[in-house]
Write a protein that holds these residues in place. Structure first.
Motif, PDB file in Angstrom:
ATOM      1  N   GLU A 158       0.834  -1.199   0.000  1.00  0.00           N
ATOM      2  CA  GLU A 158       0.000   0.000   0.000  1.00  0.00           C
ATOM      3  C   GLU A 158       0.873   1.254   0.000  1.00  0.00           C
ATOM      4  O   GLU A 158       0.606   2.209  -0.728  1.00  0.00           O
ATOM      5  CB  GLU A 158      -0.883  -0.048   1.245  1.00  0.00           C
ATOM      6  CG  GLU A 158      -2.057   0.895   1.204  1.00  0.00           C
ATOM      7  CD  GLU A 158      -2.711   1.016   2.560  1.00  0.00           C
ATOM      8  OE1 GLU A 158      -2.263   0.342   3.503  1.00  0.00           O
ATOM      9  OE2 GLU A 158      -3.649   1.811   2.670  1.00  0.00           O
ATOM     10  N   HIS A 159       1.963   1.206   0.821  1.00  0.00           N
ATOM     11  CA  HIS A 159       2.852   2.359   0.891  1.00  0.00           C
ATOM     12  C   HIS A 159       3.541   2.605  -0.443  1.00  0.00           C
ATOM     13  O   HIS A 159       3.622   3.742  -0.902  1.00  0.00           O
ATOM     14  CB  HIS A 159       3.906   2.145   1.978  1.00  0.00           C
ATOM     15  CG  HIS A 159       3.370   2.352   3.348  1.00  0.00           C
ATOM     16  ND1 HIS A 159       2.553   1.437   3.967  1.00  0.00           N
ATOM     17  CD2 HIS A 159       3.518   3.368   4.218  1.00  0.00           C
ATOM     18  CE1 HIS A 159       2.225   1.893   5.161  1.00  0.00           C
ATOM     19  NE2 HIS A 159       2.795   3.065   5.342  1.00  0.00           N
ATOM     20  N   PHE A 164       1.029   4.074  -2.880  1.00  0.00           N
ATOM     21  CA  PHE A 164       0.663   5.463  -2.558  1.00  0.00           C
ATOM     22  C   PHE A 164       1.789   6.426  -2.892  1.00  0.00           C
ATOM     23  O   PHE A 164       1.574   7.452  -3.558  1.00  0.00           O
ATOM     24  CB  PHE A 164       0.298   5.572  -1.080  1.00  0.00           C
ATOM     25  CG  PHE A 164       0.029   6.977  -0.647  1.00  0.00           C
ATOM     26  CD1 PHE A 164      -1.170   7.599  -0.959  1.00  0.00           C
ATOM     27  CD2 PHE A 164       0.977   7.699   0.058  1.00  0.00           C
ATOM     28  CE1 PHE A 164      -1.421   8.888  -0.568  1.00  0.00           C
ATOM     29  CE2 PHE A 164       0.730   8.996   0.448  1.00  0.00           C
ATOM     30  CZ  PHE A 164      -0.465   9.586   0.133  1.00  0.00           C
ATOM     31  N   TYR A 165       3.029   6.079  -2.452  1.00  0.00           N
ATOM     32  CA  TYR A 165       4.107   7.042  -2.666  1.00  0.00           C
ATOM     33  C   TYR A 165       4.468   7.176  -4.137  1.00  0.00           C
ATOM     34  O   TYR A 165       4.749   8.283  -4.611  1.00  0.00           O
ATOM     35  CB  TYR A 165       5.324   6.667  -1.818  1.00  0.00           C
ATOM     36  CG  TYR A 165       5.112   6.974  -0.363  1.00  0.00           C
ATOM     37  CD1 TYR A 165       4.855   8.278   0.043  1.00  0.00           C
ATOM     38  CD2 TYR A 165       5.120   5.974   0.597  1.00  0.00           C
ATOM     39  CE1 TYR A 165       4.615   8.569   1.372  1.00  0.00           C
ATOM     40  CE2 TYR A 165       4.885   6.260   1.924  1.00  0.00           C
ATOM     41  CZ  TYR A 165       4.634   7.560   2.316  1.00  0.00           C
ATOM     42  OH  TYR A 165       4.385   7.850   3.616  1.00  0.00           O
ATOM     43  N   SER A 206       1.709   9.280  -5.736  1.00  0.00           N
ATOM     44  CA  SER A 206       1.821  10.682  -5.323  1.00  0.00           C
ATOM     45  C   SER A 206       2.969  11.362  -6.045  1.00  0.00           C
ATOM     46  O   SER A 206       2.837  12.512  -6.475  1.00  0.00           O
ATOM     47  CB  SER A 206       2.045  10.779  -3.822  1.00  0.00           C
ATOM     48  OG  SER A 206       1.082  10.062  -3.144  1.00  0.00           O
ATOM     49  N   VAL A 218       1.835  12.140  -9.540  1.00  0.00           N
ATOM     50  CA  VAL A 218       0.871  13.245  -9.571  1.00  0.00           C
ATOM     51  C   VAL A 218       1.573  14.575  -9.364  1.00  0.00           C
ATOM     52  O   VAL A 218       1.401  15.519 -10.148  1.00  0.00           O
ATOM     53  CB  VAL A 218      -0.206  13.037  -8.485  1.00  0.00           C
ATOM     54  CG1 VAL A 218      -1.030  14.288  -8.306  1.00  0.00           C
ATOM     55  CG2 VAL A 218      -1.096  11.883  -8.842  1.00  0.00           C
ATOM     56  N   VAL A 229      -4.061  10.855 -10.406  1.00  0.00           N
ATOM     57  CA  VAL A 229      -5.135  11.067  -9.432  1.00  0.00           C
ATOM     58  C   VAL A 229      -6.142   9.924  -9.515  1.00  0.00           C
ATOM     59  O   VAL A 229      -6.654   9.449  -8.489  1.00  0.00           O
ATOM     60  CB  VAL A 229      -5.804  12.429  -9.669  1.00  0.00           C
ATOM     61  CG1 VAL A 229      -7.012  12.593  -8.779  1.00  0.00           C
ATOM     62  CG2 VAL A 229      -4.831  13.536  -9.367  1.00  0.00           C
ATOM     63  N   LEU A 231      -4.863   7.214  -7.500  1.00  0.00           N
ATOM     64  CA  LEU A 231      -5.072   7.442  -6.065  1.00  0.00           C
ATOM     65  C   LEU A 231      -6.508   7.120  -5.664  1.00  0.00           C
ATOM     66  O   LEU A 231      -6.752   6.604  -4.570  1.00  0.00           O
ATOM     67  CB  LEU A 231      -4.734   8.892  -5.709  1.00  0.00           C
ATOM     68  CG  LEU A 231      -3.252   9.218  -5.584  1.00  0.00           C
ATOM     69  CD1 LEU A 231      -3.067  10.692  -5.323  1.00  0.00           C
ATOM     70  CD2 LEU A 231      -2.627   8.431  -4.464  1.00  0.00           C
ATOM     71  N   TYR A 232      -7.485   7.424  -6.547  1.00  0.00           N
ATOM     72  CA  TYR A 232      -8.873   7.031  -6.266  1.00  0.00           C
ATOM     73  C   TYR A 232      -8.973   5.518  -6.135  1.00  0.00           C
ATOM     74  O   TYR A 232      -9.663   5.002  -5.250  1.00  0.00           O
ATOM     75  CB  TYR A 232      -9.808   7.477  -7.387  1.00  0.00           C
ATOM     76  CG  TYR A 232     -10.060   8.954  -7.459  1.00  0.00           C
ATOM     77  CD1 TYR A 232     -10.023   9.735  -6.318  1.00  0.00           C
ATOM     78  CD2 TYR A 232     -10.361   9.564  -8.658  1.00  0.00           C
ATOM     79  CE1 TYR A 232     -10.256  11.082  -6.391  1.00  0.00           C
ATOM     80  CE2 TYR A 232     -10.598  10.910  -8.741  1.00  0.00           C
ATOM     81  CZ  TYR A 232     -10.541  11.661  -7.593  1.00  0.00           C
ATOM     82  OH  TYR A 232     -10.773  12.996  -7.672  1.00  0.00           O
ATOM     83  N   ALA A 289      -6.599   3.533  -5.208  1.00  0.00           N
ATOM     84  CA  ALA A 289      -5.978   3.160  -3.937  1.00  0.00           C
ATOM     85  C   ALA A 289      -6.913   3.438  -2.769  1.00  0.00           C
ATOM     86  O   ALA A 289      -6.859   2.760  -1.747  1.00  0.00           O
ATOM     87  CB  ALA A 289      -4.677   3.937  -3.753  1.00  0.00           C
ATOM     88  N   LEU A 290      -7.808   4.431  -2.918  1.00  0.00           N
ATOM     89  CA  LEU A 290      -8.778   4.737  -1.866  1.00  0.00           C
ATOM     90  C   LEU A 290      -9.991   3.819  -1.927  1.00  0.00           C
ATOM     91  O   LEU A 290     -10.863   3.890  -1.070  1.00  0.00           O
ATOM     92  CB  LEU A 290      -9.259   6.189  -2.010  1.00  0.00           C
ATOM     93  CG  LEU A 290      -8.369   7.275  -1.444  1.00  0.00           C
ATOM     94  CD1 LEU A 290      -8.825   8.626  -1.934  1.00  0.00           C
ATOM     95  CD2 LEU A 290      -8.420   7.247   0.060  1.00  0.00           C
ATOM     96  N   MET A 326      -1.838   3.654   5.527  1.00  0.00           N
ATOM     97  CA  MET A 326      -1.864   5.070   5.166  1.00  0.00           C
ATOM     98  C   MET A 326      -2.874   5.788   6.061  1.00  0.00           C
ATOM     99  O   MET A 326      -3.930   5.268   6.361  1.00  0.00           O
ATOM    100  CB  MET A 326      -2.311   5.254   3.724  1.00  0.00           C
ATOM    101  CG  MET A 326      -1.476   4.606   2.633  1.00  0.00           C
ATOM    102  SD  MET A 326       0.275   4.655   2.752  1.00  0.00           S
ATOM    103  CE  MET A 326       0.665   6.290   3.259  1.00  0.00           C
ATOM    104  N   TYR A 364      -3.003  11.555   2.524  1.00  0.00           N
ATOM    105  CA  TYR A 364      -3.813  11.967   1.366  1.00  0.00           C
ATOM    106  C   TYR A 364      -4.054  13.469   1.385  1.00  0.00           C
ATOM    107  O   TYR A 364      -4.040  14.130   0.339  1.00  0.00           O
ATOM    108  CB  TYR A 364      -5.140  11.205   1.357  1.00  0.00           C
ATOM    109  CG  TYR A 364      -4.993   9.793   0.868  1.00  0.00           C
ATOM    110  CD1 TYR A 364      -4.953   9.521  -0.486  1.00  0.00           C
ATOM    111  CD2 TYR A 364      -4.882   8.742   1.751  1.00  0.00           C
ATOM    112  CE1 TYR A 364      -4.795   8.232  -0.947  1.00  0.00           C
ATOM    113  CE2 TYR A 364      -4.734   7.450   1.314  1.00  0.00           C
ATOM    114  CZ  TYR A 364      -4.690   7.199  -0.041  1.00  0.00           C
ATOM    115  OH  TYR A 364      -4.527   5.935  -0.487  1.00  0.00           O
ATOM    116  N   ARG A 421     -13.429   7.810   2.617  1.00  0.00           N
ATOM    117  CA  ARG A 421     -12.800   6.537   2.966  1.00  0.00           C
ATOM    118  C   ARG A 421     -12.466   6.479   4.451  1.00  0.00           C
ATOM    119  O   ARG A 421     -12.647   5.448   5.087  1.00  0.00           O
ATOM    120  CB  ARG A 421     -11.528   6.393   2.136  1.00  0.00           C
ATOM    121  CG  ARG A 421     -10.661   5.204   2.461  1.00  0.00           C
ATOM    122  CD  ARG A 421     -11.101   4.003   1.678  1.00  0.00           C
ATOM    123  NE  ARG A 421     -10.238   2.870   1.948  1.00  0.00           N
ATOM    124  CZ  ARG A 421     -10.410   2.047   2.987  1.00  0.00           C
ATOM    125  NH1 ARG A 421     -11.381   2.261   3.845  1.00  0.00           N
ATOM    126  NH2 ARG A 421      -9.598   1.022   3.155  1.00  0.00           N
TER     127      ARG A 421
END
Lengths: 164, 101
Positions: free
Chosen positions: A3-4, A7-8, A11, A14, A41, A44-45, A47-48, B1, B6, B50
């Motif tokens: 996950e890290h 995300f990184y 990011s 982006v 982006v 990232l959605y 990932a969310l 996270m 975010y 979320r």
């Protein structure tokens, strides 16, 4: 751990491509970078766990707006643009504004550093659909009117007046 | 996270957008920077959904509305830009002074 990494790296994609959008001299390059940033982006959605938003982002932004911007850039661009300065003389003041704002925004973000996700993300398309046709029916209909108005406005503004 | 990660990414994206909107001379560059700011706001809405309200998804619904408004905005903006370009033959904002008299 995975996950890290996701995300990184997303990011980084982006933010670096967004920086390229605002700093590159060639507008064609910065419109391409805009597409990359919007795609990041969308990642990232994903990932969310926002599945519907991910699909909407890809369909509207990456394949709609980015292509439209690129189209206009290539329609209006000139070879002489490459030799002109693309940043105005107030960039130091703008940098100061951004620096002051970043203090407040990052402090606001830091206040939430202990908020973890409560549960695994669920598929949300069904819930969003029910909200659109239930609680948010009036805004949903109004937004369709707005799209119609935007369509008519685009046709009206680009229409060439005939000599009369 | 955590939510803070975010929110940090979204704040930085927003600030990059503000910087671009304040400094670009080309109006297409300003429109692109505004799109970046819209995206930062949407990312925040999805992250709030979320982490804070995972049951309702109202933030994602709002984000869909924002995406629609952003699409309408860029379409009208680019159409206006084409109309202005036809009259003034430029895309640089300092040269847009038709209303100055």
């Amino acid at each position: 751990m995975l996950e890290h990494i996701v995300f990184y790296s997303l990011s980084a994609v982006v933010l670096l491509s967004a920086l390229a959008v605002v700093t590159l001299k060639n507008t064609v390059h910065s419109s391409l970078m805009l597409g990359l940033s919007l795609a990041g982006v969308a990642g990232l959605y994903a990932a969310l766990g926002a599945d519907f938003l991910f699909a909407a982002q890809i369909m509207v932004y990456v394949s709609g707006i980015a292509v439209l911007v690129m189209f206009v850039v290539m329609l209006l661009g000139r070879a002489s643009d490459l030799h002109l300065r693309q940043v105005n003389e107030y960039w130091v003041a703008a940098l100061a504004v951004c620096g002051v704002a970043s203090v407040g925004l990052l402090r606001l973000a830091g206040a939430r550093s202990a908020t973890f996700a409560a549960a695994a993300a669920q598929p949300g398309t069904r819930i969003i659909g029910r909200l659109f046709l239930g609680e948010y029916l009036l805004p949903f209909e109004l937004i369709s009117l707005l799209l119609l108005a935007a369509l008519l406005g685009a046709v009206f503004f680009t229409h060439k007046e005939s000599a009369s | 996270m955590t939510l803070a990660d975010y929110m940090t990414v979204s704040a930085l994206l927003f600030l990059i957008g503000v910087f671009g909107a304040l400094t670009r001379r080309n109006i297409i560059g300003i429109l692109m920077s505004i799109e970046l700011m819209f995206n930062a706001a949407n990312l925040n809405l999805a992250a709030f959904d979320r982490f804070l309200h995972p049951e309702g998804l109202i933030g994602q619904t709002l984000a869909i509305f924002t995406i629609t408004v952003a699409a309408a905005e860029i379409v009208v903006g680019l159409a206006l830009l084409l109309a202005i370009y036809r009259n003034t033959d430029t895309t640089y904002v300092e040269d847009f002074h038709l209303l100055k008299g």
